[in-house]
Design a protein around this motif. Sequence first.
Motif, PDB file in Angstrom:
ATOM      1  N   MET A   1      36.816  49.809  27.636  1.00 54.58           N
ATOM      2  CA  MET A   1      36.522  48.644  28.537  1.00 54.58           C
ATOM      3  C   MET A   1      35.289  49.081  29.105  1.00 54.58           C
ATOM      4  O   MET A   1      35.004  50.049  29.814  1.00 54.58           O
ATOM      5  N   ASN A   2      33.809  48.364  28.461  1.00 58.11           N
ATOM      6  CA  ASN A   2      32.668  48.962  28.710  1.00 58.11           C
ATOM      7  C   ASN A   2      32.453  48.893  31.075  1.00 58.11           C
ATOM      8  O   ASN A   2      32.804  47.687  30.914  1.00 58.11           O
ATOM      9  N   TYR A   3      31.065  49.242  31.080  1.00 53.10           N
ATOM     10  CA  TYR A   3      30.680  48.713  32.603  1.00 53.10           C
ATOM     11  C   TYR A   3      30.853  47.506  32.945  1.00 53.10           C
ATOM     12  O   TYR A   3      31.591  47.066  33.833  1.00 53.10           O
ATOM     13  N   LYS A   4      29.767  47.183  32.558  1.00 51.96           N
ATOM     14  CA  LYS A   4      29.929  45.513  32.436  1.00 51.96           C
ATOM     15  C   LYS A   4      31.556  44.362  32.450  1.00 51.96           C
ATOM     16  O   LYS A   4      31.487  43.845  33.754  1.00 51.96           O
ATOM     17  N   ARG A   5      31.918  44.707  30.731  1.00 45.45           N
ATOM     18  CA  ARG A   5      32.976  44.261  31.257  1.00 45.45           C
ATOM     19  C   ARG A   5      34.354  44.332  32.195  1.00 45.45           C
ATOM     20  O   ARG A   5      34.785  43.663  32.999  1.00 45.45           O
ATOM     21  N   ALA A   6      34.631  45.958  32.881  1.00 49.64           N
ATOM     22  CA  ALA A   6      34.649  46.225  34.058  1.00 49.64           C
ATOM     23  C   ALA A   6      34.522  45.328  35.054  1.00 49.64           C
ATOM     24  O   ALA A   6      35.563  44.722  35.918  1.00 49.64           O
ATOM     25  N   LEU A   7      33.077  45.519  35.115  1.00 51.17           N
ATOM     26  CA  LEU A   7      33.067  44.799  37.197  1.00 51.17           C
ATOM     27  C   LEU A   7      32.765  43.137  36.640  1.00 51.17           C
ATOM     28  O   LEU A   7      33.605  42.760  38.057  1.00 51.17           O
ATOM     29  N   GLN A   8      32.885  42.594  35.754  1.00 48.44           N
ATOM     30  CA  GLN A   8      33.222  41.035  35.581  1.00 48.44           C
ATOM     31  C   GLN A   8      34.603  40.627  35.716  1.00 48.44           C
ATOM     32  O   GLN A   8      34.952  39.807  36.770  1.00 48.44           O
ATOM     33  N   ILE A   9      36.099  41.754  35.817  1.00 50.31           N
ATOM     34  CA  ILE A   9      36.975  41.473  35.966  1.00 50.31           C
ATOM     35  C   ILE A   9      37.448  41.699  37.367  1.00 50.31           C
ATOM     36  O   ILE A   9      38.097  41.044  37.968  1.00 50.31           O
ATOM     37  N   THR A  10      37.117  43.197  37.734  1.00 48.26           N
ATOM     38  CA  THR A  10      37.245  43.074  38.941  1.00 48.26           C
ATOM     39  C   THR A  10      36.897  42.442  39.781  1.00 48.26           C
ATOM     40  O   THR A  10      36.868  42.057  41.035  1.00 48.26           O
ATOM     41  N   PHE A  11      35.120  41.930  39.578  1.00 46.91           N
ATOM     42  CA  PHE A  11      35.232  40.773  40.778  1.00 46.91           C
ATOM     43  C   PHE A  11      35.671  39.815  41.002  1.00 46.91           C
ATOM     44  O   PHE A  11      36.299  38.523  41.477  1.00 46.91           O
ATOM     45  N   LEU A  12      36.675  39.084  39.894  1.00 45.73           N
ATOM     46  CA  LEU A  12      37.548  37.596  39.190  1.00 45.73           C
ATOM     47  C   LEU A  12      38.498  38.249  40.119  1.00 45.73           C
ATOM     48  O   LEU A  12      39.023  36.737  40.417  1.00 45.73           O
ATOM     49  N   ILE A  13      38.840  38.981  40.116  1.00 44.93           N
ATOM     50  CA  ILE A  13      40.544  39.187  40.819  1.00 44.93           C
ATOM     51  C   ILE A  13      40.117  39.443  42.344  1.00 44.93           C
ATOM     52  O   ILE A  13      40.577  38.563  42.712  1.00 44.93           O
ATOM     53  N   LEU A  14      38.607  39.922  42.682  1.00 47.65           N
ATOM     54  CA  LEU A  14      38.980  39.942  44.054  1.00 47.65           C
ATOM     55  C   LEU A  14      38.752  38.834  44.597  1.00 47.65           C
ATOM     56  O   LEU A  14      39.289  37.578  45.406  1.00 47.65           O
ATOM     57  N   ALA A  15      37.125  37.891  43.862  1.00 48.50           N
ATOM     58  CA  ALA A  15      37.076  36.348  44.515  1.00 48.50           C
ATOM     59  C   ALA A  15      38.434  35.574  44.092  1.00 48.50           C
ATOM     60  O   ALA A  15      38.594  34.866  45.214  1.00 48.50           O
ATOM     61  N   ALA A  16      39.100  35.423  43.464  1.00 49.98           N
ATOM     62  CA  ALA A  16      40.454  34.374  42.463  1.00 49.98           C
ATOM     63  C   ALA A  16      41.267  34.635  43.872  1.00 49.98           C
ATOM     64  O   ALA A  16      41.808  33.786  44.316  1.00 49.98           O
ATOM     65  N   GLU A  17      41.546  36.443  44.392  1.00 53.91           N
ATOM     66  CA  GLU A  17      42.873  36.207  45.754  1.00 53.91           C
ATOM     67  C   GLU A  17      42.160  36.241  47.172  1.00 53.91           C
ATOM     68  O   GLU A  17      42.742  35.569  47.824  1.00 53.91           O
ATOM     69  N   VAL A  18      40.644  36.748  47.052  1.00 59.57           N
ATOM     70  CA  VAL A  18      40.548  36.377  48.116  1.00 59.57           C
ATOM     71  C   VAL A  18      40.227  34.850  49.117  1.00 59.57           C
ATOM     72  O   VAL A  18      40.782  34.645  50.288  1.00 59.57           O
ATOM     73  N   ILE A  19      39.836  33.722  48.400  1.00 61.95           N
ATOM     74  CA  ILE A  19      39.124  32.268  48.382  1.00 61.95           C
ATOM     75  C   ILE A  19      40.663  32.090  48.280  1.00 61.95           C
ATOM     76  O   ILE A  19      40.624  30.763  49.764  1.00 61.95           O
ATOM     77  N   TYR A  20      41.530  32.099  47.948  1.00 63.27           N
ATOM     78  CA  TYR A  20      43.427  31.190  48.622  1.00 63.27           C
ATOM     79  C   TYR A  20      43.773  32.564  49.390  1.00 63.27           C
ATOM     80  O   TYR A  20      44.893  31.593  50.068  1.00 63.27           O
TER      81      TYR A  20
END
Length: 416
Positions: A1-20
């Motif tokens: 997994m390259n840096y760009k994809r790792a960054l994308q899924i990491t912030f998707l995870i953080l955003a998806a749980e913090v917002i709820y």
Amino acid sequence: MNYKRALQITFLILAAEVIYALPFVLVRIFRPTFLSAFEITNKDIGFCYTLYGVTAMVSYFLGGLIADKFQLKYLMSIALFLTSLGGFFWVMYPSLSTLYILYVYWGFTTIMLFWSPLVKATRLWGGKEKQVYAFGLLEGGRGLVAAIIGTIGVYIISSITNNVDSSKIVVQSAMNKVYLVTSILTMIIAFLVLLLPKFGESSKINTNNRHRYNISKAFRYPVVWILMIIILTSYIGYRVADIFTQYASEIYGYSSTESAELGTYFSYMRPVICIFVIFFAKNANPSKWLIIGFSIMSLGSLLFVFNKNLLHFSLLLPLISSLIGAYTLRVLYFTVLEQAKIPITMTGTVVGIVSVVGFSPDIFLGPIEGYYLDEVGGALGYQYLFIFFLVSSLIGLLASIVFNNSVKSKNSLLPT
């Protein structure tokens, strides 16, 4: 997994749980403390969820259309920022009527601008071959974030209430600190999401006014109708988990802190289960794993219905089984969009349509829980809820079997 994809899924995870976390996660973990601190009943918080759900029903549909029209990271960033503002308002000790308004507001910010963009971004990230991997990472990561938030919250509350007289004002202050920390975190992530690379959707956005076409075509896919039932019944199982900490407190005699700790411990199950699903189901037929998930959840609900023993073990077994089933299903139900050959350009629209029905428990489940817990009360009230849980799980099991049979006959998945 390259840096760009790792960054994308990491912030998707953080955003998806913090917002709820603000409208749901914190209440789930600290439900007994939350109810006593703000002197509200189960019916009151149930009505908050109903108002949220009514707003969400409209927001799911419109949000799906928006997700197929605009860049995803901008929609998610705006949603996070607006949601965090509601959290800052929370710490001003809102009245019950103001709390109702806040949940309507959150129904708009967390759904219309966020939900369909989140699912579409995750599907784009996973590509054609890694849907279970993508949604498994998303769901497992969300569980880890929720558990960390719960752990920090338990520490804040216990450090305050264990050292001084736990008056209402003291407990309110402790809860507000938890909400303040979560709101700040949500706002920070809102700005960080803006820095993300695009999710590869620039060529996947409908620039023409094709909303009517997408809507009419979506309803012609048989999987859309089956998926509505699958998400509806699995989400009921997931939302019933909201009362587990209160069940431990009222029926098994756990203190508020002990029940919150129990809720946090079970939050750590979520990433473990999701890793398990990724490992075993990533190359398998997702529809078969839907059957497995509903079977395990049905077993847990059955154990709850016939649970007459107040030993600690008799609480843990149905809890673990129910949560394993619920978390497994949350990994899988949107992976079938790829299996059903739903076009990427229709992802937002389809997600919006199935979510209107699939997440409708936000409207009716809160009042049902409130009625049985407040009006019926005691072990009998929980018994009725668990019977409802069992019936829902069995319906979901039947729907997943129908879908699996449809997969075997590929023509039945094509639009009519």
